[in-house]
Scaffold this motif. Structure first.
Motif, mmCIF file in Angstrom:
data_model
loop_
_atom_site.group_PDB
_atom_site.id
_atom_site.type_symbol
_atom_site.label_atom_id
_atom_site.label_comp_id
_atom_site.label_asym_id
_atom_site.label_seq_id
_atom_site.Cartn_x
_atom_site.Cartn_y
_atom_site.Cartn_z
ATOM 1 N N ASP A 34 0.824 -1.204 0.000
ATOM 2 C CA ASP A 34 0.000 0.000 0.000
ATOM 3 C C ASP A 34 0.860 1.257 0.000
ATOM 4 O O ASP A 34 0.393 2.338 -0.373
ATOM 5 N N GLU A 35 2.115 1.106 0.428
ATOM 6 C CA GLU A 35 3.003 2.252 0.524
ATOM 7 C C GLU A 35 4.448 1.774 0.422
ATOM 8 O O GLU A 35 4.792 0.701 0.932
ATOM 9 N N THR A 36 5.290 2.552 -0.230
ATOM 10 C CA THR A 36 6.723 2.293 -0.278
ATOM 11 C C THR A 36 7.438 3.444 0.422
ATOM 12 O O THR A 36 7.160 4.611 0.138
ATOM 13 N N VAL A 37 8.319 3.095 1.329
ATOM 14 C CA VAL A 37 8.975 4.096 2.161
ATOM 15 C C VAL A 37 10.486 3.961 2.012
ATOM 16 O O VAL A 37 11.032 2.863 2.151
ATOM 17 N N CYS A 65 13.866 5.020 9.543
ATOM 18 C CA CYS A 65 12.573 4.359 9.700
ATOM 19 C C CYS A 65 12.676 3.425 10.902
ATOM 20 O O CYS A 65 13.680 2.719 11.052
ATOM 21 N N LYS A 152 10.877 8.450 10.559
ATOM 22 C CA LYS A 152 9.623 7.888 10.069
ATOM 23 C C LYS A 152 9.263 6.739 11.011
ATOM 24 O O LYS A 152 9.888 5.686 10.964
ATOM 25 N N LYS A 211 -2.154 -2.574 6.790
ATOM 26 C CA LYS A 211 -1.524 -1.777 5.749
ATOM 27 C C LYS A 211 -0.184 -2.422 5.434
ATOM 28 O O LYS A 211 0.612 -2.671 6.340
ATOM 29 N N ILE A 213 3.475 -2.304 3.900
ATOM 30 C CA ILE A 213 4.491 -1.284 3.636
ATOM 31 C C ILE A 213 5.763 -1.964 3.157
ATOM 32 O O ILE A 213 6.199 -2.962 3.744
#
Length: 672
Positions: A34-37, A65, A152, A211, A213
């Protein structure tokens, strides 16, 4: 200062998972993230080691992170509830700690207006776990501003999979699952045993919304070195197991390096006990106390102490008292002066014959071995479920709630027999999301873990089978005495003294080998990046399964190693795993034997090793090198290693004690 809401003990009991299970249900294959960090440094685990790693990385201006299975950073001082700082007497008297840890101690004093708001006697600093979380969160926020770094923060997040390079030497990505409540009930409404397996499943559930990630390097380097670093800072060594690097678990085989081990072959199932802590408040009047339905199962385990002079409720209550609004009248217990508890006093409970859960067999161990992980499918792609036995967590939760009832209503005593223990009904278990533990059920969000999977470092000169810190590197035991001379095989005893003579000669080069009759200090490491000092302190596993069985006893011989240790160092080689070049290990998973790890596990050590990990990762990114390149020429000269050590020292992180290279009598006589 504290706002509290409470639920009844009957409501708490209903939250505990009563079903047993061995094999976890595996997750479905991953859906698209759902998200790339992007990160420069990914820290897995938000305990004290993880926080210290983040602190130094942020001060170095890095993008950090950090994931944590709970929603609190701080580990021992917050989510695990052990907010009584375990510290060696001499180190404490000199305030000889890493700068960040010393700031934490000072911040606690400023926040409460006194250093020991709980007026406990086990430590100089006992405080509310929820406040530990708040103080550390503010500390990282300030570090990001001061160092111009970026944090993060990913609470309620676990790592599910690692993406490796083709040659297996680099972690290129990490897939994580972050969860939030799917109902009106907030997180921390249920104990960990009811939710942990769900947190590792990709799919949403009636309880949790997920979620997905993907963490990856923020930038690709054009020069040498890694694009990013991953730091293992979990409480049980999850990334060590998931990455499948060489490691050990439980008791090591007896050898000349670890001569106090009670087993010739080792035992991966006998690890130190783990503890769900809780907070209880003294009240002016008796409170209703309801016996848990499972109480009788655990009742045979509970006891005060084998010393009858210490078998007093006040002794246990004030041991880790974390809040005391006013001083009580002094009372003396076995030579110890304490202030008698008053209504309003709050005690955190962490007692070996109380809420320490101490399984020691393949039927009930908490941390799965590699063989158990394979058998349960957790080393298969997408199969990782945290690597813990859920049923052991459940039983530890029950044990802890039962211990509260024993304290306030019990009369039995496993150590002293019936009739010594008296009820103390003027107390209540503190529960609710605004309580000291921040949970509806009153137990800590995560158990206090004393022992994790421990890596085997890379082979080097003198460590052909892989680097490790061993018993004889730190212990102050008298190996010259008959206890070892008469009980060790002759060849092992000869090798023991050959090793001790060699280690002692490094700091006493003018002495004859025949003059060495004992260790006089810990091993000096040229790659030392931090310091540690605490007793070799065991909470041994029990002999039979289940651990709470009537008449059960501690595993024989484990406490032989228990005792004083010398002020020690944290070498970089203990933080570098085999196989993977951009992974650093902080916390309790460093390369150490079971015996050495019993001293390398307390609060200040975790901060020191985290500071070392964060500084090393930032330094490696800056220089375009891998951490192993800092030590691969040892015992030769490593100029960049010396530069790294100077940087740590310049930032207020000591790499050696004031008495290095020779110890003083003061340090030798330190109680811990």
């Amino acid at each position: 200062m504290l706002r509290r809401s409470f639920v009844s003990i009957s409501a708490l009991i209903s939250l505990i998972l009563l079903e047993s299970s061995f094999t976890p249900t595996l997750a479905k294959p991953v859906r698209d993230p759902d998200e790339t960090v992007g990160c420069e440094i990914l820290i897995v685990g938000g305990g004290l080691a993880g926080v210290a790693t983040a602190y130094e990385s942020l001060m170095a201006g890095r993008t950090v992170c950090m994931t944590e299975i709970t929603d609190w950073i701080g580990g021992q001082v917050s989510a695990q509830g052990t907010s009584a700082l375990d510290e060696a007497d001499k180190q404490r008297s000199l305030s000889y700690y890493p700068n960040g840890y010393q700031e934490l101690r000072s911040n606690i004093q400023r926040y409460y207006g006194r250093a020991n708001p709980g007026d406990c006697w086990v430590s100089d600093t006992c405080f509310i776990p929820a406040d530990g979380y708040r103080l550390l969160a503010m500390k990282l926020e300030k570090a990001a501003k001061a160092g111009r770094g970026t944090l993060k923060w990913f609470p309620s997040t676990v790592i599910k999979e690692l993406e490796m390079s083709e040659d297996g030497k680099i972690i290129e990505g990490a897939i994580a699952i972050q969860h939030k409540s799917a109902t009106n009930a907030p997180l921390n409404s249920e104990p960990l045993s009811k939710t942990i397996e769900d947190t590792y499943r990709y799919e949403d559930s009636p309880r949790l919304i997920k979620k997905i990630i993907r963490f990856e390097a923020l930038n690709e380097r054009e020069s040498e070195g890694a694009d990013w670093y991953v730091v293992e800072a979990t409480e049980t060594g999850e990334i060590v197991a998931l990455a499948d690097v060489p490691y050990r678990l439980g008791l090591d085989p007896r050898s000349y390096l670890n001569p106090s081990s009670p087993t010739e072959s080792g035992d991966p199932y006998c690890t130190q006990g783990f503890t769900y802590t809780f907070a209880m408040e003294q009240t002016a009047t008796p409170q209703p106390q309801q016996m848990p339905s499972f109480y009788r199962q655990y009742e045979p385990y509970y006891g005060y102490d084998s010393d009858r002079d210490k078998a007093l409720f006040e002794y246990v209550f004030t041991y880790r008292r974390i809040w005391s609004p006013q001083k009580g009248k002094p009372m003396r217990i076995d030579g110890l002066w304490i202030d008698r508890p008053n209504p309003g006093d709050i005690s955190m409970q962490n007692w070996i014959w109380g809420n320490d859960y101490r399984p020691g067999t393949a039927k009930d161990n908490l941390i799965y071995t590699r063989e158990q992980l394979k058998a349960t499918g957790q080393l298969a792609a997408g199969g990782w479920m945290g690597g813990l036995r859920t049923d052991a967590l459940r039983k530890a939760e029950e044990l802890s709630l039962g211990f509260y009832y024993w304290l306030v209503a019990g009369r039995t005593d496993s150590q002293l027999g019936y009739g010594v223990k008296q009820p103390h009904p003027n107390h209540r278990l503190l529960s609710g999301l605004n309580s000291p533990m921040g949970t509806a059920h009153g137990l800590s969000k995560y158990p206090y873990i004393r022992e994790a999977r421990r890596i085997i470092g890379r082979p080097s000169v003198g460590y052909e089978e892989g680097f490790s810190i061993n018993e004889i590197d730190i212990s102050a035991k008298d190996y010259w005495g008959s206890e070892y001379r008469n009980n060790l095989p002759a060849s092992m005893y000869r090798n023991l003294w050959k090793a001790i003579t060699h280690l002692e000669s490094l700091t006493h080069p003018t002495r004859s080998p025949y003059q060495f009759t004992k260790r006089t200090r810990s091993t000096v490491y040229p790659d030392a990046l931090g310091v540690a000092h605490y007793a070799i302190d065991f909470h041994p596993c029990m002999t039979f399964s289940p651990p709470e069985a009537p008449g059960n006893r501690e595993r024989e011989g484990v406490r032989q190693a228990h005792g004083r240790s010398y002020p020690a160092q944290i070498p970089l080689r203990a933080m570098i795993p085999q196989k993977i070049d951009n992974l650093l290990v902080a916390g309790k998973s460093i390369a150490a034997s079971n015996i050495a790890a019993a001293a390398y596990r307390v609060h200040s050590f975790e901060w020191s090793v985290g500071a070392a990990a964060g500084t090393t990762a930032a330094f490696a990114l800056e220089k375009g090198i891998y951490p192993y390149q800092l030590v691969d020429e040892l015992p030769g000269i490593e100029p960049q290693l010396q530069e790294l050590r100077r940087r740590l020292q310049g930032n207020g992180n000591p790499t050696e004690f004031p008495t290095t290279p020779l110890p003083s009598q003061d340090w030798q006589e330190s109680k811990r």
